[in-house]
Scaffold this active site. Structure first.
Site, PDB file in Angstrom:
ATOM      1  N   HIS A  94       0.596  -1.395  -0.401  1.00  0.00           N
ATOM      2  CA  HIS A  94       0.260  -0.454  -0.078  1.00  0.00           C
ATOM      3  C   HIS A  94       1.081   1.261  -0.251  1.00  0.00           C
ATOM      4  O   HIS A  94       2.164   1.354   0.601  1.00  0.00           O
ATOM      5  CB  HIS A  94      -0.969  -0.151   1.242  1.00  0.00           C
ATOM      6  CG  HIS A  94      -2.001   0.899   0.607  1.00  0.00           C
ATOM      7  ND1 HIS A  94      -1.464   2.258   1.345  1.00  0.00           N
ATOM      8  CD2 HIS A  94      -3.592   0.889   0.879  1.00  0.00           C
ATOM      9  CE1 HIS A  94      -2.535   3.273   1.396  1.00  0.00           C
ATOM     10  NE2 HIS A  94      -4.203   2.370   0.979  1.00  0.00           N
ATOM     11  N   GLU A 165      -4.274   0.970  -7.397  1.00  0.00           N
ATOM     12  CA  GLU A 165      -4.759   2.336  -6.411  1.00  0.00           C
ATOM     13  C   GLU A 165      -3.407   2.920  -7.189  1.00  0.00           C
ATOM     14  O   GLU A 165      -2.541   2.958  -6.813  1.00  0.00           O
ATOM     15  CB  GLU A 165      -4.250   2.024  -5.001  1.00  0.00           C
ATOM     16  CG  GLU A 165      -4.973   0.679  -4.607  1.00  0.00           C
ATOM     17  CD  GLU A 165      -5.345   0.770  -2.819  1.00  0.00           C
ATOM     18  OE1 GLU A 165      -6.656   0.039  -3.254  1.00  0.00           O
ATOM     19  OE2 GLU A 165      -5.024   1.423  -2.060  1.00  0.00           O
TER      20      GLU A 165
HETATM   21  P1  PGA Z   1      -9.996   5.681  -0.164  1.00  0.00           P
HETATM   22  O1  PGA Z   1      -8.656   4.970  -0.210  1.00  0.00           O
HETATM   23  O2  PGA Z   1     -10.854   4.417  -0.323  1.00  0.00           O
HETATM   24  O3  PGA Z   1     -10.254   6.029   0.908  1.00  0.00           O
HETATM   25  O4  PGA Z   1      -9.286   6.562  -1.116  1.00  0.00           O
HETATM   26  C1  PGA Z   1      -8.231   3.574  -0.357  1.00  0.00           C
HETATM   27  C2  PGA Z   1      -7.080   3.171  -0.327  1.00  0.00           C
HETATM   28  O5  PGA Z   1      -6.121   3.019  -0.123  1.00  0.00           O
HETATM   29  O6  PGA Z   1      -6.702   1.097  -0.340  1.00  0.00           O
END
Ligand code: PGA
Length: 254
Positions: A94, A165
């Site tokens: 992440h 992401e």
């Molecule tokens: P968010 O986070 O939906 O708050 O943008 C997504 C993530 O980090 O997986």
């Protein structure tokens, strides 16, 4: 294949709040049997998730793991410990861990091998730092995936979920990436990763997904599901997002 809708609570929810979340969400998930769910609480609430989700079909797991098997690594938690607890999924890569802990692809790859080695599934997050043209973003994302999956064989890809992401779309004040861009990048990842049937990675999108954006993201070919952050901290909000997954036309088709 069923849509995969997951959420990470990140560093949120006390045990009482986690209990409320799990007991509220469980019956709502039961109304959406065509969806595959996963929930990633902080380490402190994993045992509670095991208890509250037992027999529900809702998968759960951890947000991090040590790359080491055991020993003198104060504060870390090993893959074997998480598997022993009953985790199905472990998230790695992440953007917040890369930022806060300086995790690089070699470290992430070591974690991936540790997770697969004890029979759990991986949720690998990857994404480009800024809204560069897709021609620039795709090679960057593919290079990162290649490094983070170093040593992973094609036969194991079915146990690796890729969470695309884009970093510029994650978190408070941001908006989801445009769905056509997301679809384009997902299809490129799928094509380059290869793998078919049970050996294919599911590719889910994360970054500011909410109930309003979920339908158009899920309608995009190549989007196998969604990964939710802040809009999933309310179990009703998470269920509202999941309701965007189209019900199968006929009973029995998933
Ligand atoms: P968010 O986070 O939906 O708050 O943008 C997504 C993530 O980090 O997986």
């Amino acid at each position: 294949m069923a849509a995969l809708i997951g959420t990470s609570w990140k560093m949120n929810l006390t045990l009482a709040e986690a209990d409320h979340w799990l007991s509220t969400f469980r019956p709502l998930a039961g109304e959406l049997p065509w969806v595959d769910f996963f929930v990633l609480p902080p380490f402190t609430a994993l045992a509670l998730a095991r208890e509250r989700l037992a027999g529900s079909g809702i998968a759960w797991g951890a947000q991090d793991v040590s790359p080491f098997a055991n020993g003198a690594h104060t504060g870390d938690v090993s893959a074997a410990m998480l598997a022993d607890l009953g985790c199905r999924y472990v998230e790695v890569g992440h953007a917040e861990r890369r930022r806060d802990h300086g995790e690089d692809p070699a470290m992430i790859a070591a974690k991936v091998r540790a997770i697969l080695g004890v029979g759990m599934d991986v949720v690998l997050c990857t994404g480009e730092p800024d809204e560069a043209p897709v021609e620039v973003a795709i090679p960057a994302v593919m290079a990162d995936i290649g490094r983070c999956l170093d040593g992973v064989v094609t036969a194991d890809l079915g146990r690796v979920v890729i969470a695309y992401e884009p970093i510029w779309a994650i978190g408070e004040g941001r908006r989801p990436a445009p769905s056509d861009r997301v679809g384009h990048i997902h299809r490129a990842i799928a094509e380059r990763l290869g793998g078919t049937g049970a050996n294919r990675s599911r590719i889910i999108y994360g970054g500011s997904v909410d109930a309003a954006s979920a339908p158009r993201l899920l309608a995009e070919p190549g989007v196998d599901g969604l990964f939710i952050g802040r809009h999933g901290l309310d179990p009703l909000g998470f269920a509202a997002i999941a309701r965007a997954t189209p019900a199968p036309q006929q009973a029995g088709i998933r």
